[in-house]
Write a protein that holds these residues in place. Structure first.
Motif, PDB file in Angstrom:
ATOM      1  N   ASN A   1      42.794  42.028  40.204  1.00 15.69           N
ATOM      2  CA  ASN A   1      43.861  41.105  39.816  1.00 15.69           C
ATOM      3  C   ASN A   1      44.978  41.853  39.096  1.00 15.69           C
ATOM      4  N   SER A   2      45.054  43.136  39.294  1.00 14.06           N
ATOM      5  CA  SER A   2      45.973  44.121  38.714  1.00 14.06           C
ATOM      6  C   SER A   2      45.327  44.869  37.571  1.00 14.06           C
ATOM      7  N   CYS A   3      44.270  44.344  37.026  1.00 13.50           N
ATOM      8  CA  CYS A   3      43.605  44.979  35.890  1.00 13.50           C
ATOM      9  C   CYS A   3      42.094  45.006  36.093  1.00 13.50           C
ATOM     10  N   ASN A   4      41.518  43.889  36.422  1.00 13.19           N
ATOM     11  CA  ASN A   4      40.076  43.759  36.574  1.00 13.19           C
ATOM     12  C   ASN A   4      39.690  43.452  38.010  1.00 13.19           C
ATOM     13  N   GLY A   5      38.481  43.840  38.352  1.00 14.18           N
ATOM     14  CA  GLY A   5      37.937  43.479  39.645  1.00 14.18           C
ATOM     15  C   GLY A   5      37.460  42.037  39.611  1.00 14.18           C
ATOM     16  N   TYR A   6      37.457  41.389  40.761  1.00 15.33           N
ATOM     17  CA  TYR A   6      37.004  39.997  40.855  1.00 15.33           C
ATOM     18  C   TYR A   6      36.306  39.795  42.186  1.00 15.33           C
ATOM     19  N   SER A   7      35.622  38.662  42.299  1.00  9.17           N
ATOM     20  CA  SER A   7      34.951  38.280  43.528  1.00  9.17           C
ATOM     21  C   SER A   7      34.865  36.754  43.572  1.00  9.17           C
ATOM     22  N   TYR A   8      35.155  36.178  44.745  1.00 12.60           N
ATOM     23  CA  TYR A   8      35.031  34.736  44.966  1.00 12.60           C
ATOM     24  C   TYR A   8      34.302  34.525  46.278  1.00 12.60           C
ATOM     25  N   LYS A   9      33.562  33.450  46.380  1.00 16.18           N
ATOM     26  CA  LYS A   9      33.127  32.961  47.690  1.00 16.18           C
ATOM     27  C   LYS A   9      34.301  32.181  48.253  1.00 16.18           C
ATOM     28  N   PHE A  10      34.456  32.192  49.582  1.00 18.49           N
ATOM     29  CA  PHE A  10      35.523  31.401  50.178  1.00 18.49           C
ATOM     30  C   PHE A  10      34.980  30.545  51.304  1.00 18.49           C
ATOM     31  N   THR A  11      35.690  29.466  51.566  1.00 17.51           N
ATOM     32  CA  THR A  11      35.381  28.563  52.666  1.00 17.51           C
ATOM     33  C   THR A  11      36.586  28.541  53.581  1.00 17.51           C
ATOM     34  N   LEU A  12      36.333  28.739  54.866  1.00 14.01           N
ATOM     35  CA  LEU A  12      37.400  28.822  55.847  1.00 14.01           C
ATOM     36  C   LEU A  12      37.114  27.829  56.967  1.00 14.01           C
ATOM     37  N   ASP A  13      38.081  26.966  57.254  1.00 12.57           N
ATOM     38  CA  ASP A  13      37.967  25.982  58.329  1.00 12.57           C
ATOM     39  C   ASP A  13      39.343  25.874  58.983  1.00 12.57           C
ATOM     40  N   ASN A  14      39.503  26.561  60.122  1.00 14.51           N
ATOM     41  CA  ASN A  14      40.806  26.692  60.774  1.00 14.51           C
ATOM     42  C   ASN A  14      41.797  27.315  59.788  1.00 14.51           C
TER      43      ASN A  14
END
Length: 144
Positions: free
Chosen positions: A71-84
């Motif tokens: 995020n410019s300073c720290n690492g991050y991780s998210y789960k994502f949901t994709l539908d079209n």
């Protein structure tokens, strides 16, 4: 007369839709690249003031349905949901916890929570959208 007006209106609609500045979103374009932020909305601080040293980035992992980056300073991780073209992120997962100057990292993470969809523009930049409006734009990095 009415049929010719209706025909002209339909033809005009087709022409305008063909000239649209956003491409049909294809999820396969999300993967196998790292995307670097080059625009974010909502901040009264100039973009280069928010991110003077390092720009936020993200990489989509299709196998795990996770997006990760910095995020410019720290690492991050998210789960994502994709539908079209619909794209949403879960609550943030594991992240590093370094001290960050300014609030660019906070602005970025707050905007990630608002994302509802994505599109690509005529320059193949990734737009993350909220309420149909681009709130963040990313370009492919050179290391891909």
């Amino acid at each position: 007369m009415k049929k010719s007006i209706l025909f002209l209106l339909m033809l005009t609609g087709i022409i305008f839709s063909a000239c649209s500045t956003t491409k049909q979103a294809s999820s396969k374009e999300l993967y196998s690249t790292t995307w670097e932020l080059d625009f974010i909305t909502g901040s009264r601080i100039a973009f280069d003031g928010l991110y003077p040293n390092e720009k936020p980035n993200l990489t989509f992992d299709k196998e795990s349905n996770r997006v990760h980056g910095t995020n410019s300073c720290n690492g991050y991780s998210y789960k994502f949901t994709l539908d079209n073209e619909k794209l949403t992120f879960s609550e943030p997962g594991p992240a590093t916890l370094r001290y960050c100057e300014g609030n660019g990292d906070k602005v970025f993470l707050e905007m990630m929570e608002k994302v509802e969809s994505f599109s690509f523009d005529e320059n193949n930049k990734l737009n993350l959208m909220a309420n149909g409006i681009p709130v963040m734009r990313f370009k492919k990095t050179n290391n891909n």
